[in-house]
Design a protein around this motif. Structure first.
Motif, PDB file in Angstrom:
ATOM      1  N   PRO A 154      21.238  15.701  -0.747  1.00  0.00           N
ATOM      2  CA  PRO A 154      21.170  14.871  -1.954  1.00  0.00           C
ATOM      3  C   PRO A 154      22.447  14.075  -2.213  1.00  0.00           C
ATOM      4  N   ALA A 155      23.595  14.684  -1.936  1.00  0.00           N
ATOM      5  CA  ALA A 155      24.860  13.996  -2.197  1.00  0.00           C
ATOM      6  C   ALA A 155      25.025  12.758  -1.327  1.00  0.00           C
ATOM      7  N   PHE A 156      24.531  12.802  -0.093  1.00  0.00           N
ATOM      8  CA  PHE A 156      24.690  11.659   0.808  1.00  0.00           C
ATOM      9  C   PHE A 156      23.923  10.435   0.306  1.00  0.00           C
ATOM     10  N   GLU A 157      22.899  10.663  -0.532  1.00  0.00           N
ATOM     11  CA  GLU A 157      22.110   9.556  -1.059  1.00  0.00           C
ATOM     12  C   GLU A 157      22.301   9.390  -2.566  1.00  0.00           C
ATOM     13  N   SER A 158      23.318  10.002  -3.117  1.00  0.00           N
ATOM     14  CA  SER A 158      23.532   9.968  -4.560  1.00  0.00           C
ATOM     15  C   SER A 158      23.848   8.554  -5.050  1.00  0.00           C
ATOM     16  N   PRO A 159      23.391   8.204  -6.262  1.00  0.00           N
ATOM     17  CA  PRO A 159      23.784   6.917  -6.846  1.00  0.00           C
ATOM     18  C   PRO A 159      25.203   6.942  -7.392  1.00  0.00           C
ATOM     19  N   TYR A 160      25.827   8.131  -7.418  1.00  0.00           N
ATOM     20  CA  TYR A 160      27.167   8.269  -7.990  1.00  0.00           C
ATOM     21  C   TYR A 160      28.220   8.229  -6.881  1.00  0.00           C
ATOM     22  N   LEU A 161      29.284   7.520  -7.137  1.00  0.00           N
ATOM     23  CA  LEU A 161      30.364   7.318  -6.162  1.00  0.00           C
ATOM     24  C   LEU A 161      31.694   7.675  -6.806  1.00  0.00           C
ATOM     25  N   VAL A 162      32.503   8.421  -6.076  1.00  0.00           N
ATOM     26  CA  VAL A 162      33.859   8.730  -6.529  1.00  0.00           C
ATOM     27  C   VAL A 162      34.849   7.995  -5.645  1.00  0.00           C
ATOM     28  N   GLU A 163      35.736   7.251  -6.286  1.00  0.00           N
ATOM     29  CA  GLU A 163      36.734   6.484  -5.552  1.00  0.00           C
ATOM     30  C   GLU A 163      37.749   7.408  -4.886  1.00  0.00           C
ATOM     31  N   ARG A 164      38.434   6.865  -3.896  1.00  0.00           N
ATOM     32  CA  ARG A 164      39.493   7.628  -3.252  1.00  0.00           C
ATOM     33  C   ARG A 164      40.571   7.967  -4.280  1.00  0.00           C
ATOM     34  N   PRO A 165      40.945   9.241  -4.426  1.00  0.00           N
ATOM     35  CA  PRO A 165      41.944   9.616  -5.431  1.00  0.00           C
ATOM     36  C   PRO A 165      43.338   9.158  -5.042  1.00  0.00           C
ATOM     37  N   ASP A 166      44.189   9.008  -6.060  1.00  0.00           N
ATOM     38  CA  ASP A 166      45.584   8.668  -5.790  1.00  0.00           C
ATOM     39  C   ASP A 166      46.343   9.940  -5.424  1.00  0.00           C
ATOM     40  N   ALA A 167      47.642   9.822  -5.279  1.00  0.00           N
ATOM     41  CA  ALA A 167      48.447  10.951  -4.819  1.00  0.00           C
ATOM     42  C   ALA A 167      48.416  12.125  -5.790  1.00  0.00           C
ATOM     43  N   ALA A 168      48.155  11.843  -7.062  1.00  0.00           N
ATOM     44  CA  ALA A 168      48.090  12.904  -8.070  1.00  0.00           C
ATOM     45  C   ALA A 168      46.690  13.475  -8.219  1.00  0.00           C
ATOM     46  N   GLY A 220      28.405   0.254  -9.626  1.00  0.00           N
ATOM     47  CA  GLY A 220      29.572  -0.526  -9.985  1.00  0.00           C
ATOM     48  C   GLY A 220      30.051  -0.326 -11.407  1.00  0.00           C
ATOM     49  N   ILE A 221      29.367   0.484 -12.202  1.00  0.00           N
ATOM     50  CA  ILE A 221      29.765   0.740 -13.584  1.00  0.00           C
ATOM     51  C   ILE A 221      30.577   2.031 -13.635  1.00  0.00           C
ATOM     52  N   VAL A 222      31.822   1.940 -14.075  1.00  0.00           N
ATOM     53  CA  VAL A 222      32.677   3.121 -14.174  1.00  0.00           C
ATOM     54  C   VAL A 222      32.214   3.961 -15.356  1.00  0.00           C
ATOM     55  N   LEU A 223      31.934   5.237 -15.100  1.00  0.00           N
ATOM     56  CA  LEU A 223      31.426   6.140 -16.120  1.00  0.00           C
ATOM     57  C   LEU A 223      32.484   7.074 -16.686  1.00  0.00           C
ATOM     58  N   ALA A 224      33.432   7.464 -15.848  1.00  0.00           N
ATOM     59  CA  ALA A 224      34.425   8.432 -16.325  1.00  0.00           C
ATOM     60  C   ALA A 224      35.604   8.490 -15.373  1.00  0.00           C
ATOM     61  N   ASP A 225      36.744   8.864 -15.927  1.00  0.00           N
ATOM     62  CA  ASP A 225      37.894   9.225 -15.106  1.00  0.00           C
ATOM     63  C   ASP A 225      37.722  10.673 -14.661  1.00  0.00           C
ATOM     64  N   VAL A 226      38.067  10.955 -13.430  1.00  0.00           N
ATOM     65  CA  VAL A 226      37.982  12.312 -12.905  1.00  0.00           C
ATOM     66  C   VAL A 226      39.260  12.616 -12.143  1.00  0.00           C
ATOM     67  N   SER A 227      39.468  13.882 -11.884  1.00  0.00           N
ATOM     68  CA  SER A 227      40.607  14.262 -11.051  1.00  0.00           C
ATOM     69  C   SER A 227      40.207  15.408 -10.147  1.00  0.00           C
ATOM     70  N   PHE A 228      40.831  15.444  -8.980  1.00  0.00           N
ATOM     71  CA  PHE A 228      40.649  16.530  -8.028  1.00  0.00           C
ATOM     72  C   PHE A 228      41.829  17.492  -8.160  1.00  0.00           C
ATOM     73  N   PRO A 229      41.587  18.810  -8.146  1.00  0.00           N
ATOM     74  CA  PRO A 229      42.721  19.734  -8.040  1.00  0.00           C
ATOM     75  C   PRO A 229      43.462  19.499  -6.725  1.00  0.00           C
ATOM     76  N   LEU A 230      44.769  19.590  -6.776  1.00  0.00           N
ATOM     77  CA  LEU A 230      45.552  19.447  -5.562  1.00  0.00           C
ATOM     78  C   LEU A 230      45.420  20.715  -4.710  1.00  0.00           C
ATOM     79  N   ARG A 231      45.682  20.575  -3.428  1.00  0.00           N
ATOM     80  CA  ARG A 231      45.583  21.723  -2.521  1.00  0.00           C
ATOM     81  C   ARG A 231      46.518  22.839  -2.993  1.00  0.00           C
ATOM     82  N   PRO A 232      45.987  24.052  -3.139  1.00  0.00           N
ATOM     83  CA  PRO A 232      46.827  25.155  -3.628  1.00  0.00           C
ATOM     84  C   PRO A 232      47.999  25.435  -2.695  1.00  0.00           C
ATOM     85  N   LYS A 233      49.111  25.794  -3.290  1.00  0.00           N
ATOM     86  CA  LYS A 233      50.293  26.124  -2.500  1.00  0.00           C
ATOM     87  C   LYS A 233      50.075  27.383  -1.672  1.00  0.00           C
TER      88      LYS A 233
END
Length: 381
Positions: A69-83, A92-105
């Motif tokens: 289902p994810a491979f055909e999802s209508p939702y797209l997440v942009e490449r995250p920045d360094a943070a 093409g309509i931005v719905l929300a800001d999101v963030s990914f947790p950084l890789r655990p130390k």
């Protein structure tokens, strides 16, 4: 519309309630603009597999990114920045800001024998350390008995984990995860061994070792043991909360979806729940219910009320298919189906005095696999 029939949503508004957006994402998954930057994703194993955690409006949720289902999802997440910051959009309509947790130390470390810490325990959601103490299961040995949704053997076969985590290993990794990454609670689950305690013994010894090394709230998860005295033994060993997971409810659905586990009846589970609540306390015993596998909203809500009445927290999550399992092509439930359950369930929990935020440790406290805790916050607002 049948709850088993997937339906793509109409074009969503530019803004929608957080719980609605979470339902949409967990039903349809998301496409990653850059699959190499998918946060801390998981494939196979127990718990949320083929997912990655996103934080949306302060809520961390597990969202499918690796299944069909994810491979055909209508939702797209942009490449995250360094943070780890990104945005989610549809058409093409931005719905929300999101963030990914950084890789655990702690993922960068290894035990003295060279085993990477990430093969002993992993980060779930934002601040939960999770481990499958025993990565084999008597239910998984035969496809005629296995739970059809389970992928407990996949990560072991792929070399991403080890079959049996020792108490010493778990204690070492837990201490590092708390000190380096601020982990706040821990989930210990297990495949069901060929012993009548159904895994309670290895969970108790593991919890005792972790508590001797670091003060960390622990939820243990297993099938009901033969002797309910194990509940007191687990509590004395350092287990703060207990999960015994129904998964599905109806007799026919249980036999079809998990024929081996169905040998432990619903009545057996409720007898175990009634014995465990006095030991761990109201709200500190929980059960996982997978919505979308054949149980109707009415059946799920009726069972949830029965659970709430005896002090058990019903953590209802949408079923998400995992690649390589017999149910890999089974549809996820539509967002409307989840709303039909979670909206009244949040009110039922409030009336019963149970809240995810009061759980000491575990899946219900984390809440990342469902929008339920978000509905709870709205119910109490």
């Amino acid at each position: 519309m049948s709850p088993m029939t997937q339906q793509m949503p109409h074009e969503p508004p530019k803004a929608m309630p957080t719980e609605q957006l979470i339902n949409e994402l967990q039903s349809f998954g998301v496409r990653l603009a850059d699959p190499r930057n998918g946060g801390i994703s998981r494939r196979g194993g127990a718990g949320p597999s083929d997912h990655t955690p996103f934080t949306i409006d302060g809520s961390t949720v597990m969202v499918p990114v690796h299944n069909a289902p994810a491979f055909e999802s209508p939702y797209l997440v942009e490449r995250p920045d360094a943070a780890g910051r990104s945005r989610i959009s549809r058409d093409g309509i931005v719905l929300a800001d999101v963030s990914f947790p950084l890789r655990p130390k702690f993922y960068e470390l290894s035990t003295a024998d060279g085993t990477p810490y990430s093969k002993i325990a992993t980060l779930h959601g934002r601040d939960v350390l999770a481990t499958t103490v025993l990565q084999t299961c008597i239910r998984y040995q035969s496809r005629t008995k296995t739970c059809q949704f389970c992928a407990i053997g996949q990560s072991l076969a792929a070399g991403r984990t080890v079959e049996r985590k020792t108490p010493a290993q778990l204690a070492e990794v837990a201490k590092a995860a708390v000190e380096l990454d601020g982990v706040r609670h821990m989930v210990m689950t297990t495949g069901t061994p060929r012993t009548p305690d159904r895994g309670a013994a290895i969970l108790a010894e593991s919890a005792a070792a972790v508590k001797a090394a670091v003060e960390l709230p622990i939820q243990a998860q297993c099938e009901p043991p033969d002797d309910f005295a194990w509940f007191g033994r687990m509590k004395d060993a350092g287990v703060d909360a207990l999960g015994m997971h129904l998964e599905v409810i109806g007799a026919d659905v249980r036999q079809r979806i998990m024929p081996g586990k169905a040998q432990v009846s619903i009545d057996d589970y409720f007898e175990a729940f009634a014995a465990a609540v006095p030991v761990f306390g109201r709200g500190q015993v929980s059960t996982y219910i997978l919505a979308g596998l054949g149980d109707s909203p009415a059946e799920i809500l009726a069972t949830s009320q029965r659970l709430i009445d005896i002090g058990v927290y019903p953590f209802v999550v949408p079923f998400v298919p995992i690649a390589g399992t017999p149910l890999e092509s089974h549809p996820t439930p539509p967002p409307s189906f989840m709303h039909e359950i979670l909206h009244p369930l949040a009110d039922m929990l409030q009336a019963g005095g149970l809240r995810a935020s009061d759980i000491k440790a575990g899946c219900g406290k984390c809440g990342a696999c469902s929008a339920l805790s978000t509905y709870e916050r709205r119910a109490t607002a």
